[in-house]
Design a protein around this motif. Structure first.
Motif, PDB file in Angstrom:
ATOM      1  N   HIS B 335       0.842  -1.201   0.000  1.00  0.00           N
ATOM      2  CA  HIS B 335       0.000   0.000   0.000  1.00  0.00           C
ATOM      3  C   HIS B 335       0.870   1.240   0.000  1.00  0.00           C
ATOM      4  O   HIS B 335       1.809   1.331   0.792  1.00  0.00           O
ATOM      5  CB  HIS B 335      -0.909   0.012   1.240  1.00  0.00           C
ATOM      6  CG  HIS B 335      -1.730  -1.236   1.354  1.00  0.00           C
ATOM      7  ND1 HIS B 335      -2.955  -1.391   0.739  1.00  0.00           N
ATOM      8  CD2 HIS B 335      -1.474  -2.414   1.987  1.00  0.00           C
ATOM      9  CE1 HIS B 335      -3.432  -2.598   0.995  1.00  0.00           C
ATOM     10  NE2 HIS B 335      -2.564  -3.242   1.756  1.00  0.00           N
ATOM     11  N   MET B 336       0.552   2.137  -0.862  1.00  0.00           N
ATOM     12  CA  MET B 336       1.283   3.409  -0.828  1.00  0.00           C
ATOM     13  C   MET B 336       0.381   4.552  -1.268  1.00  0.00           C
ATOM     14  O   MET B 336      -0.355   4.445  -2.238  1.00  0.00           O
ATOM     15  CB  MET B 336       2.535   3.376  -1.726  1.00  0.00           C
ATOM     16  CG  MET B 336       3.318   4.703  -1.685  1.00  0.00           C
ATOM     17  SD  MET B 336       4.903   4.696  -2.567  1.00  0.00           S
ATOM     18  CE  MET B 336       4.366   5.162  -4.206  1.00  0.00           C
ATOM     19  N   ASP B 337       0.436   5.622  -0.498  1.00  0.00           N
ATOM     20  CA  ASP B 337      -0.092   6.912  -0.936  1.00  0.00           C
ATOM     21  C   ASP B 337       1.096   7.848  -1.004  1.00  0.00           C
ATOM     22  O   ASP B 337       1.768   8.060   0.014  1.00  0.00           O
ATOM     23  CB  ASP B 337      -1.063   7.493   0.108  1.00  0.00           C
ATOM     24  CG  ASP B 337      -2.497   7.145  -0.194  1.00  0.00           C
ATOM     25  OD1 ASP B 337      -2.717   6.322  -1.120  1.00  0.00           O
ATOM     26  OD2 ASP B 337      -3.389   7.665   0.497  1.00  0.00           O
ATOM     27  N   CYS B 338       1.349   8.375  -2.202  1.00  0.00           N
ATOM     28  CA  CYS B 338       2.453   9.323  -2.311  1.00  0.00           C
ATOM     29  C   CYS B 338       1.931  10.558  -3.004  1.00  0.00           C
ATOM     30  O   CYS B 338       1.323  10.486  -4.072  1.00  0.00           O
ATOM     31  CB  CYS B 338       3.609   8.700  -3.093  1.00  0.00           C
ATOM     32  SG  CYS B 338       4.993   9.824  -3.276  1.00  0.00           S
ATOM     33  N   ARG B 339       2.113  11.687  -2.351  1.00  0.00           N
ATOM     34  CA  ARG B 339       1.734  12.958  -2.958  1.00  0.00           C
ATOM     35  C   ARG B 339       2.986  13.765  -3.185  1.00  0.00           C
ATOM     36  O   ARG B 339       3.895  13.758  -2.358  1.00  0.00           O
ATOM     37  CB  ARG B 339       0.802  13.740  -2.016  1.00  0.00           C
ATOM     38  CG  ARG B 339      -0.580  13.147  -1.931  1.00  0.00           C
ATOM     39  CD  ARG B 339      -1.286  13.526  -0.633  1.00  0.00           C
ATOM     40  NE  ARG B 339      -2.419  12.639  -0.427  1.00  0.00           N
ATOM     41  CZ  ARG B 339      -3.641  12.885  -0.908  1.00  0.00           C
ATOM     42  NH1 ARG B 339      -3.870  13.988  -1.585  1.00  0.00           N
ATOM     43  NH2 ARG B 339      -4.616  12.031  -0.727  1.00  0.00           N
TER      44      ARG B 339
END
Lengths: 765, 765
Positions: B335-339
Motif C-alpha cells: 500500500h502506498m499513498d504518495c503525494r
C-alpha cells in the motif's frame, strides 16, 4: 495531383509515356554536351587474318583529328567478354571477323571522323575464313583462338534417365534436323554512349547499356583501371533485347576518354556498324530423335545442338546451355540425352538475344510434336496438353517444378478460343489460290541467371526532403516498362500516387548493383528487393512519426497519400515534414533480394560452369492463323493469340506490350529476318537488305494472361520478357505445315521456300 | 594494427583514453576558430523583480562591441524549456532568479565582453523573493509565472492499495521528515559552445550538450527558425550529469549568430556563471509515515514529497515523479499513498541531475528502513533482504517487475563481504575520540524515459571506402564512455579490431536522433540499435561478398578482422575491396530501437503527463564504513563497497568507473555539497565556498558487479549511470546513525551537525 495510389493490378499509364511521346525523355543517343568529340572505330572488313600493320599517319594529319589509337595504346588487358575474355578492345595481331576494330579515331566532328577512318590503311594477311560450324569443326581447321586450343567454345551434355535404351523401346521414333538463322536485334537506338575522365580521375560514362554495373568491371579489366573509378549511367534505352548486354561502345569510349582527359567523347554506331560489329542471335542446327508410345506419351529424346557463336564467346556457352535445358520443350520426358556444341567461326559475333537459346530449340521440339501428332493421327493441341508439364513434374533437365506452372491452362485457353474452335471452317473459307493453316506452339523460358551466378538485386528508395519518394533503379529500362512498374510497386507498398513517385535510371554512383536487364529477371528480382526496401521505409516512417507525435508504440499507424496517419487518433504527419525532419541517411532504405535457385543436382554428364539449371519458368501457348498466297509464296499472318503464364500480372498494359513486342520480333524471326553471311561476310548489311516486320506485316496480337501465382515473386509475378519470343516461329511452322502438309525445318520461311514446298507437294500430289 | 577483436566482456581500453590523456581530443570549450567573437549574458542579479529597462548605450559605444541584444531582438517565442516552455532566452519584463539574463553582448574579445557587460545598466523594481517552498505556497504569495496561475508546477499522486487503512492496521508506525539540498553538477567543462549562421541560412552549433537533437527544437522554437535549419554538433563533454540536458548557451548563441551572419560566436560560462545560471539538483523535503508488521514486513507507506524547482520548470515535474515512483524504495510495499508537489520559487533553476529525483527520496526510504530495523531490533541488512523486490513482484508504483531484478543478490554480496562480517570488531577497534559506524543502503533507479515518451535510438554504421567501420553515435558521451562501448559493440558484432572502428560524436547532420545522454539509457538504447545496424551490415557484407565471389548462397560466410571469409572455400574479400566496391548508400546501415515500456496502467490518482512508470531498473546495495572525529565533527569515509546489478557488464572498466564516479558524487552530496542560498541569493558562488570531494576525501571504492541478464538489453545489460548516485547519502546516514545512535534526516551532514548531534546525545547520556 491525383490522390489515387499508383498501385498494382489495374492498368496504370506508364510513368515514362508522356515524356517519351513528347520527346523530352533523353536517351543516351540524344545527349550532345557542348564541346564533345566524336569517336569511331576502324573495322577490319576481313573475316579472318593476320594484322600486319595499321598506318594512321594520314588520319592523324587530318585537321580536327584529336587522336588515333591502336592496340599499343590500350593500357589494360585489352580483353572484353562477360564470361570468356576473348574479345580485344582493339585488335593487335589477329582479326577474327569483319567487324573487328583495329583503330580508334577521336575527331572534332562526325564528318572529320568519317574522313579520318577512311584514311587509315590496314594491312591484313587473309587466312581461311571459317564460315560455318562444319568448317570450324573440320580436323584441319585453323584455330580462331589459339589460346583456347579448339574451335569448340563449349561442349556440354545433359543426361536424364537412359535415353538411347528408352528410345529403342518406343512405339514411334521420329528424326529430324532443324536450322535457325542469326538474327539482328535491330533496336531503334543503335549502340552508343559518351565518356569523360574528370579531374578526380573518375571515368564517367553514359551508355545505352543493359548492364551498367557489370560494364565497370569489363572496362576496368580491359583498360587497367579500378572498376570503382568508373561511373556508368544508363538512361532509358531505345531497345536492347540482349544486344546491349555486354561491351559494345564502352571500352572504346573509355579508351578515348583516358587519352583525352576532361573531354566528352561520343560514339554512336550507325545501323551498318551495328549490324557489322554488334551481337546477333546464334544461328543453330538441331538434330532430334524423339521416341513416344502409341498413346502419345513422350518417352525419350536424343538430340544434338550446334550453336554458331561467331568470332567471340560473349555468352555463347550459356545461351547454348539454355537451349539444351529446354531441348525437350515444356513436356514430361523421362529420358533425355542432349549434347551441345558451341562453335567459334569467323561469322559476326553472336550473343544474348531475347529467347536466349530457347527461341532456336523451340522450332525443333515443337516441330517434333507436330510430326508426332500427325504420325499418331492426334490433335496437335491435345497431344501437347497430354504431355504438358504440371507443377511437381521434373522437366527434361531434371528439375522438379515447385514453382508455378500454368502451361496446361494456357493450352486450355487456346483450345477454347474461337480462333481454334472455328479453325476448320476458317480454313475451308480460304479464297482462291490461297491456303490457310492454323498452328499452335507451347513454349517456356527459364527465368533469371540460374544456379551458380547470384541473381540478385539491391533496391534503394529515398524519401526526399520535400516529401516524395525516389526509387533508384539498379536495372535499366530498355523500353519494357520496368521503371514504371517499380514506381507502381512503391506506390502500392507506400500507398502513394504517381505524382509522389520518381524512378532514377541506373547510375553506378547512385543506384546499387542489381545485375543486368535480361533473362526476364528485371521486375522479378528488383521488384522483390524494392518491396523489401518499401517495407523498411514504411516501418521507418511509422516509427519516426510515432516519435514526432509522441506516441510510444508504432501500432495503429499507416501511410496515406502524402502523410503518415495514426488511425486511433487521426493525427497525421505530412511526408513533407518528415522529409525535412529526417537526416539524409534516415531517408534512405536499401534492401536486397536473391532469387532462389534449384538445389537439385541434375543428372548431367558434364557440369555447366554457370547458369544451369533454372527453377522458375514462364509458360505460353501460342496460336497463329496464316494465309499463303500460292502464286507468290507470301505468308500473311492473319490472327495471333498468345496465352501466357507469367504469374500474377502487375500492370496489364505492360504485360500485353511485352507479349505483343515479342510476338512481333518472333514473327520477324519466323518469316523475314535471316541475317545473312556468305563466306563470313554479311549479305544483309542494312535495313534495306535485312527486313523486319512493320506494323502492316503484323496482325493485332490477342494476348491472354493466365495468372498463376508464383509465390517467390513480387506479388506473385514471373518475368515475361523472353517467353513470348519463343512461340511465333514454331507456331508459324505449325500453321504452315498445317496449310502445306509439309513440315518446316528451317527459318526464316521465305516466299521462295514456300514456293519450293508448294512445288514439291504439287509434284507429290 | 592489433588483430584482436575489440569485443564485449573483457576490460578493453577506452578508445578515447589516449587522445584525452594527451589533450588532443578537442572538447567544445577547446575550439577557437579564427575570427571568433565572444558572447556573454548580463545577469540580473535580483531574485525577483519587474524589469523596468536595460540601458546598453555605454556598452554599445565600447569599441570592440559588435552587438548588445535585449528581449526585443529575439525573433521567436523567446521561450525555452524541455516540457514547459517557461524560461525566456532574454527577460523582457520580469526576472525570476538572480541568474536571469537581460541582455546579450557580442564582443571582439573576452576582455571587451567583460567590460561591456559591466557597462549595462539594468533597472529592476524588486519584488518579494520567494526563497523557499513554504513562502511560495503561502496563500498570499505572488505568482512567479502568472500565466501558470499557481506556484505549484505539478501536484501529483500515486496510490497503490489503500494506504491509510493499511497503515492503521500496522504493528509499527514510524514518522519522519527528511531534507536534501540543492547540488551543483560542478562538471570540469562548464557550459559553452559556438555558433555560426552560414551563407545557406543554416545555423551551425557546436555545444557541450547532452541532447543535440532536442536542442534543435528548443532553439527553433525560441528563435523562430525551422529546426531542420539548425545543425548541432556535440563533441565529447567534460562532464554533464544532467546539467547539460536542456538549453544553457544554445539559444543565446543562436541569437548572437543570427544577428551576425557568417561570424563564429563563442560563449563559455565561467564557474561563477555556471553556478549562477546553470541547473541544480532540486532541494527536497520528504515527510514519511511507514507502517510495518512485527515480523518486519513492510505494509504501507504514506508520504509527501516537495521539490523546489526554482524559477523555472526544466524537468522539475518529471524529476519529482521519478522520486515518487521510487518513494518506497526497492521493496515490496502493498500500500502506498504518495503525494508530490513541485514548487516554483525564486531560487536558482533546478533541473536534471544524476539520480534524477531518486537521490533525494533514497535518504528518506532508507532512513525509514534503518529506523524500522532499530525499532524491531532487527539487523538492518537482513530487514532489507526480507523486503527486497524480486522478479515478478509489483513495485510501489504498481509495475510488475518482469525485467531483471538482482537486488537480493547485491545485498547478499554485501552481507558476505568482510567489510560487513568484520564490522563489529572494526567498530570496537576505533581509536580514542573516534566513533565508527557501518551503514548499508539498498537503492534502485528506473532506466530510460518511461512511458509516454518514446525512448528510442537510431544507429548508423558505415563501411568506409578504405574498409573501416564508422559508427555515427546519436547520443553524446559526457565522459561515461558510451562512445567507446559503441565501438566495442560494433567490434563484437563485426569481429573487428579497434583500429578498424571509429565513433563519430553526435552531429545532427551526420548521426540520427537517439534522444538525450541521460536516464541511464545511453548504451542500452543506442546499443540495441547499433546491434541491429551491425546485423544489417553483416548480412549486407556477406551477401555482397557472395556476389563478388560468385557464390550464390550466403551461407558459410563470416566476418573476420579486415575481411569477409567464405569458410567452406577459405576465399576472402578484404573490407578494403568491399569498401571501394560498394556505392555510398550500400555502405551505410541505419537501425532503430525502441525501449519497451510497461503496459500496465498503474493505480495512480492522477496520471503523470510524461515518463511514468518505468519498466527496467538497475539495483544496488552500498556499504560504507565511516569514522567520526568527536573533537572536530569531521567524518572520514574509510571504506566503500558498491554491489550493483546493471545486468551483464559490457566492459568492466567502464562499469566500475561509472560506479566509482557516482559514489564520489554521492559522497559529496552526503557530506559536503550543500548548494546554499539565503533569501534566494547564492551563498556558495564558487568552488572556494561550494566544496566537492577531492581524491583525498574519498576511499578506494570497491565495486562489485552482480550480473543478472536483462533480456531486453544489448547483450543483457542495463544502464548504471544513475543508480550509483542514490546509495552514498543513505549509506552514510546509516553509518552515521550506527556510530551516533541518532538518525540523520538532513544532508549534507556537516561537521557542525555532527558536533551538534554528539552534544545532544552526550546530553541525553
Amino acid at each position: 495531383m491525383s490522390h489515387e495510389p499508383y498501385d498494382i493490378g489495374p492498368a496504370r499509364p506508364r510513368l515514362d509515356a508522356l515524356a517519351k511521346a513528347c520527346g523530352t525523355e533523353l536517351f543516351s543517343a540524344d545527349s550532345y554536351p557542348p564541346g564533345l568529340l566524336w569517336a569511331g572505330a576502324r573495322r577490319c572488313g576481313v573475316p579472318h587474318g593476320i594484322l600486319r600493320g595499321v598506318d594512321a599517319s594520314a588520319a592523324r594529319a587530318l585537321p580536327g583529328v584529336h587522336a588515333v589509337l591502336t592496340r599499343e595504346d590500350v593500357p589494360g588487358s585489352n580483353r572484353q567478354g562477360i564470361v570468356h575474355k576473348d574479345m580485344p578492345v582493339l585488335c593487335g595481331t589477329r582479326v577474327r571477323h569483319c567487324g573487328d576494330p583495329v583503330a580508334l579515331v577521336v575527331a572534332e566532328s562526325r564528318d572529320v571522323l568519317r574522313k579520318a577512318l577512311a584514311l587509315i590503311h590496314v594491312d591484313i594477311e587473309p587466312r581461311q575464313a571459317l564460315a560455318d560450324m562444319d568448317a570450324a569443326l573440320a580436323p584441319d581447321a585453323p584455330l580462331i583462338h589459339e589460346s583456347h586450343g579448339s574451335n569448340i567454345l563449349l561442349a556440354a551434355e545433359i543426361h536424364k534417365g537412359n535415353a538411347e535404351e528408352a528410345l529403342a523401346q518406343c512405339d514411334v521414333i521420329l528424326e529430324e534436323t532443324y536450322f535457325t538463322p542469326a538474327q539482328a536485334h535491330a533496336f531503334l537506338e543503335t549502340e552508343n554512349g559518351l565518356a569523360r575522365l574528370d579531374e578526380d580521375g573518375i571515368l564517367h560514362l553514359t551508355v545505352s547499356t543493359q548492364a551498367p554495373f557489370r560494364d565497370r568491371f569489363e572496362i576496368g579489366h580491359a583498360l587497367g583501371i579500378e572498376p570503382w573509378k568508373i561511373r556508368v549511367h544508363s538512361p532509358f534505352l531505345g531497345g536492347g533485347f540482349g544486344g546491349k548486354d555486354g561491351a559494345t561502345v564502352q571500352c572504346l569510349l573509355g579508351l578515348a576518354a583516358l587519352r583525352l582527359p576532361g573531354r566528352t567523347i561520343k560514339m554512336w554506331w550507325d545501323r551498318e556498324e551495328s549490324f557489322l560489329a554488334g551481337y546477333k542471335r546464334h544461328a543453330a542446327r538441331m538434330h532430334y530423335r524423339l521416341g513416344a508410345m502409341n498413346d502419345g506419351t513422350l518417352r525419350s529424346l536424343v538430340c544434338h545442338l550446334w550453336y554458331d557463336t561467331g568470332a567471340y564467346a560473349h555468352l555463347g556457352g550459356e545461351i547454348m546451355e539454355l537451349g539444351m535445358e529446354h531441348a525437350a520443350g515444356p513436356y514430361r520426358v523421362d529420358h533425355m540425352d542432349c549434347r551441345g556444341l558451341c562453335v567459334y567461326t569467323n561469322n559476326p559475333v553472336a550473343g544474348a538475344f531475347r529467347g536466349f537459346g530457347v527461341a532456336q530449340a523451340s522450332l525443333a521440339f515443337e516441330g517434333m510434336m507436330d510430326r508426332l501428332a500427325d504420325r499418331l493421327g492426334r490433335d496437335r493441341l491435345d497431344l501437347r496438353r497430354q504431355n504438358a508439364l504440371r507443377r511437381g513434374d521434373r522437366n527434361c533437365a531434371g528439375v522438379t517444378l515447385t514453382s508455378s506452372v500454368g502451361l496446361d491452362e494456357c493450352l486450355r485457353r487456346v483450345q477454347g478460343h474461337e480462333l481454334w474452335t472455328t479453325r476448320h471452317a476458317w480454313k475451308k473459307d480460304a479464297p482462291a489460290f490461297t491456303r490457310r493453316g492454323v498452328g499452335v506452339a507451347a513454349v517456356f523460358n527459364g527465368m533469371g541467371y540460374g544456379r551458380g551466378l547470384a541473381d540478385n538485386a539491391i533496391a534503394k528508395i529515398e524519401l526526399t526532403p520535400d516529401g516524395r519518394f525516389v526509387i533508384y533503379s539498379g536495372v535499366p529500362d530498355m523500353g519494357q516498362g520496368n521503371a514504371s512498374t517499380f514506381a507502381q510497386i512503391a506506390g502500392e507498398m507506400l500507398c502513394q500516387d504517381a505524382g509522389r513517385l520518381e524512378v532514377i535510371q541506373p547510375d553506378t554512383e547512385r543506384s546499387h548493383p542489381s545485375g543486368s536487364a535480361s533473362a526476364g529477371r528485371t521486375t522479378y528480382t528488383f521488384g522483390q528487393a524494392l518491396i523489401k526496401a518499401c517495407e523498411m521505409m514504411t516501418t521507418k516512417l511509422v516509427r519516426r512519426a510515432a516519435l514526432a507525435l509522441m506516441i510510444d508504440e508504432p501500432g495503429g499507424f499507416t501511410l496515406v497519400p502524402g502523410a503518415v496517419r495514426h488511425l486511433p487518433t487521426g493525427k497525421e504527419l505530412p511526408l513533407t515534414v518528415m522529409g525535412a525532419m529526417l537526416p539524409r541517411d534516415d531517408r534512405v532504405c536499401v534492401a536486397e533480394y536473391l532469387m532462389p535457385v534449384s538445389r537439385e543436382v541434375p543428372d548431367t554428364g558434364k557440369d555447366f560452369p554457370l547458369g544451369f539449371p533454372h527453377l522458375i519458368f514462364p509458360f505460353a501457348a501460342h496460336l497463329v492463323r496464316v494465309e499463303i498466297d500460292e502464286l507468290t509464296g507470301l505468308v500473311r499472318v492473319c490472327d495471333y493469340l498468345a496465352a501466357t503464364d507469367g504469374g500474377r500480372v502487375l500492370n496489364p498494359q505492360n504485360f500485353h506490350q511485352q507479349i505483343e513486342g515479342a510476338v512481333a520480333q518472333g514473327l520477324g524471326f519466323a518469316l523475314m529476318e535471316g541475317f545473312g553471311t556468305e563466306n563470313a561476310r554479311i549479305t544483309t548489311p542494312d535495313l534495306s537488305t535485312y527486313l523486319i516486320p512493320t506494323s502492316l506485316d503484323l496482325p493485332d496480337t490477342q494476348s491472354v494472361a493466365v495468372e498463376t501465382l508464383e509465390h517467390s515473386g513480387p506479388f506473385g509475378m514471373k518475368g515475361v520478357g523472353e517467353v513470348g519470343m519463343n512461340g511465333p516461329l514454331p507456331a508459324v511452322a505449325s500453321a504452315l505445315s498445317d496449310a502445306l502438309g509439309a513440315h518446316i525445318v528451317r527459318a526464316p520461311v521465305t516466299p521462295a521456300m514456300i514456293l519450293e514446298l508448294l512445288a514439291s507437294r504439287g509434284a507429290q500430289a
